[in-house]
Design a protein around this motif. Structure first.
Motif, PDB file in Angstrom:
ATOM      1  N   ALA A   7       0.827  -1.212   0.000  1.00  0.00           N
ATOM      2  CA  ALA A   7       0.000   0.000   0.000  1.00  0.00           C
ATOM      3  C   ALA A   7       0.856   1.254   0.000  1.00  0.00           C
ATOM      4  O   ALA A   7       0.456   2.293  -0.540  1.00  0.00           O
ATOM      5  N   HIS A   8       2.040   1.164   0.586  1.00  0.00           N
ATOM      6  CA  HIS A   8       2.968   2.310   0.585  1.00  0.00           C
ATOM      7  C   HIS A   8       3.638   2.465  -0.784  1.00  0.00           C
ATOM      8  O   HIS A   8       3.804   3.582  -1.285  1.00  0.00           O
ATOM      9  N   LEU A   9       3.992   1.323  -1.415  1.00  0.00           N
ATOM     10  CA  LEU A   9       4.703   1.373  -2.692  1.00  0.00           C
ATOM     11  C   LEU A   9       3.769   1.694  -3.858  1.00  0.00           C
ATOM     12  O   LEU A   9       4.143   2.431  -4.776  1.00  0.00           O
ATOM     13  N   ALA A  10       2.586   1.116  -3.837  1.00  0.00           N
ATOM     14  CA  ALA A  10       1.662   1.267  -4.966  1.00  0.00           C
ATOM     15  C   ALA A  10       0.230   1.317  -4.447  1.00  0.00           C
ATOM     16  O   ALA A  10      -0.529   0.358  -4.605  1.00  0.00           O
ATOM     17  N   PRO A  11      -0.161   2.420  -3.819  1.00  0.00           N
ATOM     18  CA  PRO A  11      -1.514   2.499  -3.264  1.00  0.00           C
ATOM     19  C   PRO A  11      -2.579   2.474  -4.349  1.00  0.00           C
ATOM     20  O   PRO A  11      -2.504   3.215  -5.319  1.00  0.00           O
ATOM     21  N   ASN A  12      -3.549   1.585  -4.178  1.00  0.00           N
ATOM     22  CA  ASN A  12      -4.701   1.551  -5.072  1.00  0.00           C
ATOM     23  C   ASN A  12      -5.811   0.764  -4.394  1.00  0.00           C
ATOM     24  O   ASN A  12      -5.571   0.041  -3.429  1.00  0.00           O
ATOM     25  N   PRO A  13      -7.051   0.888  -4.868  1.00  0.00           N
ATOM     26  CA  PRO A  13      -8.184   0.253  -4.187  1.00  0.00           C
ATOM     27  C   PRO A  13      -8.071  -1.260  -4.063  1.00  0.00           C
ATOM     28  O   PRO A  13      -8.519  -1.837  -3.070  1.00  0.00           O
ATOM     29  N   MET A  14      -7.492  -1.933  -5.057  1.00  0.00           N
ATOM     30  CA  MET A  14      -7.390  -3.388  -4.997  1.00  0.00           C
ATOM     31  C   MET A  14      -6.462  -3.834  -3.872  1.00  0.00           C
ATOM     32  O   MET A  14      -6.687  -4.858  -3.230  1.00  0.00           O
ATOM     33  N   VAL A  15      -5.406  -3.053  -3.647  1.00  0.00           N
ATOM     34  CA  VAL A  15      -4.518  -3.359  -2.524  1.00  0.00           C
ATOM     35  C   VAL A  15      -5.280  -3.201  -1.213  1.00  0.00           C
ATOM     36  O   VAL A  15      -5.160  -4.025  -0.298  1.00  0.00           O
ATOM     37  N   THR A  16      -6.084  -2.147  -1.117  1.00  0.00           N
ATOM     38  CA  THR A  16      -6.872  -1.930   0.095  1.00  0.00           C
ATOM     39  C   THR A  16      -7.848  -3.076   0.335  1.00  0.00           C
ATOM     40  O   THR A  16      -8.038  -3.524   1.473  1.00  0.00           O
ATOM     41  N   LEU A  17      -8.484  -3.571  -0.737  1.00  0.00           N
ATOM     42  CA  LEU A  17      -9.393  -4.710  -0.602  1.00  0.00           C
ATOM     43  C   LEU A  17      -8.685  -5.915   0.004  1.00  0.00           C
ATOM     44  O   LEU A  17      -9.182  -6.552   0.944  1.00  0.00           O
ATOM     45  N   ASN A  18      -7.521  -6.232  -0.530  1.00  0.00           N
ATOM     46  CA  ASN A  18      -6.778  -7.391  -0.035  1.00  0.00           C
ATOM     47  C   ASN A  18      -6.236  -7.146   1.370  1.00  0.00           C
ATOM     48  O   ASN A  18      -6.187  -8.074   2.191  1.00  0.00           O
ATOM     49  N   GLU A  19      -5.843  -5.917   1.648  1.00  0.00           N
ATOM     50  CA  GLU A  19      -5.385  -5.592   2.994  1.00  0.00           C
ATOM     51  C   GLU A  19      -6.524  -5.772   4.000  1.00  0.00           C
ATOM     52  O   GLU A  19      -6.310  -6.248   5.126  1.00  0.00           O
ATOM     53  N   ALA A  20      -7.747  -5.415   3.597  1.00  0.00           N
ATOM     54  CA  ALA A  20      -8.901  -5.564   4.486  1.00  0.00           C
ATOM     55  C   ALA A  20      -9.140  -7.033   4.825  1.00  0.00           C
ATOM     56  O   ALA A  20      -9.471  -7.380   5.976  1.00  0.00           O
ATOM     57  N   VAL A  21      -8.975  -7.919   3.843  1.00  0.00           N
ATOM     58  CA  VAL A  21      -9.136  -9.358   4.102  1.00  0.00           C
ATOM     59  C   VAL A  21      -8.076  -9.838   5.084  1.00  0.00           C
ATOM     60  O   VAL A  21      -8.369 -10.562   6.047  1.00  0.00           O
ATOM     61  N   ALA A  22      -6.825  -9.430   4.850  1.00  0.00           N
ATOM     62  CA  ALA A  22      -5.742  -9.840   5.751  1.00  0.00           C
ATOM     63  C   ALA A  22      -5.954  -9.285   7.154  1.00  0.00           C
ATOM     64  O   ALA A  22      -5.725  -9.985   8.157  1.00  0.00           O
ATOM     65  N   LEU A  23      -6.387  -8.024   7.229  1.00  0.00           N
ATOM     66  CA  LEU A  23      -6.647  -7.415   8.534  1.00  0.00           C
ATOM     67  C   LEU A  23      -7.752  -8.163   9.269  1.00  0.00           C
ATOM     68  O   LEU A  23      -7.669  -8.386  10.496  1.00  0.00           O
ATOM     69  N   ALA A  24      -8.790  -8.582   8.530  1.00  0.00           N
ATOM     70  CA  ALA A  24      -9.880  -9.341   9.147  1.00  0.00           C
ATOM     71  C   ALA A  24      -9.379 -10.671   9.696  1.00  0.00           C
ATOM     72  O   ALA A  24      -9.841 -11.130  10.750  1.00  0.00           O
ATOM     73  N   MET A  25      -8.444 -11.295   9.003  1.00  0.00           N
ATOM     74  CA  MET A  25      -7.906 -12.574   9.468  1.00  0.00           C
ATOM     75  C   MET A  25      -7.044 -12.410  10.714  1.00  0.00           C
ATOM     76  O   MET A  25      -6.896 -13.338  11.507  1.00  0.00           O
ATOM     77  N   VAL A  26      -6.486 -11.226  10.899  1.00  0.00           N
ATOM     78  CA  VAL A  26      -5.617 -10.971  12.060  1.00  0.00           C
ATOM     79  C   VAL A  26      -6.407 -10.389  13.231  1.00  0.00           C
ATOM     80  O   VAL A  26      -6.299 -10.862  14.374  1.00  0.00           O
ATOM     81  N   ASP A  27      -7.209  -9.352  12.941  1.00  0.00           N
ATOM     82  CA  ASP A  27      -7.889  -8.618  14.019  1.00  0.00           C
ATOM     83  C   ASP A  27      -9.404  -8.797  14.037  1.00  0.00           C
ATOM     84  O   ASP A  27     -10.091  -8.153  14.822  1.00  0.00           O
ATOM     85  N   GLY A  28      -9.949  -9.627  13.148  1.00  0.00           N
ATOM     86  CA  GLY A  28     -11.383  -9.866  13.137  1.00  0.00           C
ATOM     87  C   GLY A  28     -12.080  -9.134  12.013  1.00  0.00           C
ATOM     88  O   GLY A  28     -11.581  -8.119  11.504  1.00  0.00           O
ATOM     89  N   PRO A  29     -13.269  -9.637  11.599  1.00  0.00           N
ATOM     90  CA  PRO A  29     -13.970  -9.060  10.446  1.00  0.00           C
ATOM     91  C   PRO A  29     -14.372  -7.600  10.619  1.00  0.00           C
ATOM     92  O   PRO A  29     -14.430  -6.855   9.640  1.00  0.00           O
TER      93      PRO A  29
END
Length: 417
Positions: A320-342
């Motif tokens: 997200a720092h190197l190439a910010p775009n909405p698709m990266v945010t989508l995938n980051e949200a999935v990873a964040l949900a797996m770590v900190d909850g939905p």
């Protein structure tokens, strides 16, 4: 009659070499490209029955040159050019000619086909035809458009290159990095369209993924010291390794967390992991390297529950720092949900609600549906799955999303009973 795979592979390997030699001799990229296509078609017809000639590149070059000579001979206004072409067709090439013919012009052709004057769709089409050696009909079939439409797109692309005054040469040093990014992006687009087709009845188009990997290998061979070229090849290999597990009976899409990992290709995983592990030791990380590293982390997990989600989340934040775009945010949200909850993932998705780049894009609704389901909000998840299904033009994705919504309906019915 279908061309044998070995002959087809050889022709695709030789296509950019022959075209490069022809353009260096005569200029006129558009005319040379047409001549090479005719030579490739002639070889595809003759070689299976008569055998591959001893010097297949020389055979193609001779046929293409004759086609070019015939084309220019038929145009009265180009008689002076015809003489130059005829003089350039010695029966026995000299040593300088041999050295020029031995030069690999694939990289120069990639730069030319990905010229900034062209739209991304035109860059993709021209790259597949000029560098990939695909016919216009093959490119058209891959993108589910009429051959005449694709022919016009390719013709307009060549006209734009000519109008822009593009030369058949490496870009100047101050433009090289930007032009190389365009080449990498074009190959990435070709791979993505093959891996998850944007429309039509099939989830993937194997011809496009195979061609993207082949071209990425060629680019890596030409630029072994470029970390992003290495990262792109690694990303393709690690992603494509999962292809056999991505669909179940009837072509229904199987999400990553539910795939049978024994079906993943271990050789592709090994090669991709080795490439990215090595690249990260000597190259500053770039977007393709980071994505390849994420794919490698997924590949290392024998079971979904073994996945190192904190590491994946950290890598998405780097991306997200190197190439910010909405698709990266989508995938980051999935990873964040797996770590900190939905709920944490859903909070991050809200940042995309006002992003015009995501208007009408089904993936935002699909990710939101997945996280809402994980959070236990079945009614909202069901509606989000339905929104996503209405928004996609891929039939396998639509069937999958509709099946998720239907399953939640069944769950509601069971609960009421």
């Amino acid at each position: 009659m279908r061309t044998p795979p070995a002959v087809e592979d050889l022709l695709r390997d030789l296509a950019p070499q022959v075209l490069g030699t022809l353009v260096r001799r005569h200029g006129a990229f558009d005319a040379c490209e047409d001549a090479v296509q005719e030579a490739l078609l002639a070889a595809a017809v003759q070689w299976p029955g008569e055998g591959v000639p001893e010097n297949p590149r020389g055979w193609l070059l001779t046929v293409a040159t004759r086609r070019l000579t015939d084309q220019w001979r038929s145009e009265r206004a180009r008689r002076d050019r015809e003489a130059a072409v005829a003089a350039d067709e010695p029966a026995e090439p000299g040593p300088d000619e041999h050295r020029a013919a031995d030069r690999d012009d694939t990289l120069t052709l990639l730069f030319l086909c990905c010229h900034p004057a062209l739209s991304p769709s035109s860059q993709v089409a021209l790259t597949l035809r000029a560098v990939g050696g695909l016919t216009t009909a093959q490119v058209a079939r891959a993108f589910l458009v009429p051959e005449a439409t694709m022919a016009q797109r390719i013709s307009r692309a060549k006209q734009k290159i000519k109008a822009a005054g593009a030369r058949f040469a490496a870009p100047p040093p101050d433009e090289r990095d930007e032009r190389l990014r365009a080449v990498l992006h074009t190959l990435y687009l070709i791979f993505n369209e093959g891996y998850t087709a944007s429309s039509g009845p099939d989830l993937r188009r194997a011809d496009l993924t195979a061609e993207a990997i082949r071209l990425a290998r060629a680019l890596h061979r030409l630029l072994p010291g470029d970390g992003e070229a290495t990262g792109l090849l690694a990303l393709m290999l690690l992603t494509d390794a999962r292809r056999a597990a991505r669909t179940a009976g009837g072509g229904l899409l199987v999400p990553l967390t539910e795939q049978d990992r024994t079906l993943w290709d271990p050789e592709q995983i090994r090669e991709g992991a080795e490439l990215i592990t090595d690249a990260l030791t000597w190259s500053p990380p770039g977007p393709y390297q980071v994505q390849a590293a994420i794919a490698a982390v997924h590949a290392e997990a024998a079971r979904p529950q073994d996945t190192d989600w904190p590491q994946i989340l950290a890598l998405y934040r780097v991306l997200a720092h190197l190439a910010p775009n909405p698709m990266v945010t989508l995938n980051e949200a999935v990873a964040l949900a797996m770590v900190d909850g939905p709920s944490a993932g859903l909070d991050l998705l809200r940042a995309l609600d006002g992003d015009t780049r995501m208007e009408g894009h089904h993936r935002l609704a699909a990710v939101r549906a997945h996280l809402l389901e994980a959070a236990g909000d079945a009614p909202a998840a069901r509606e989000a799955y339905r929104d996503a299904a209405r928004g996609t033009t891929s039939l396998p994705e639509r069937r999958y999303l509709e099946s998720r919504a239907a399953r939640l309906n069944e769950g509601d019915s069971d609960g009421k009973a």
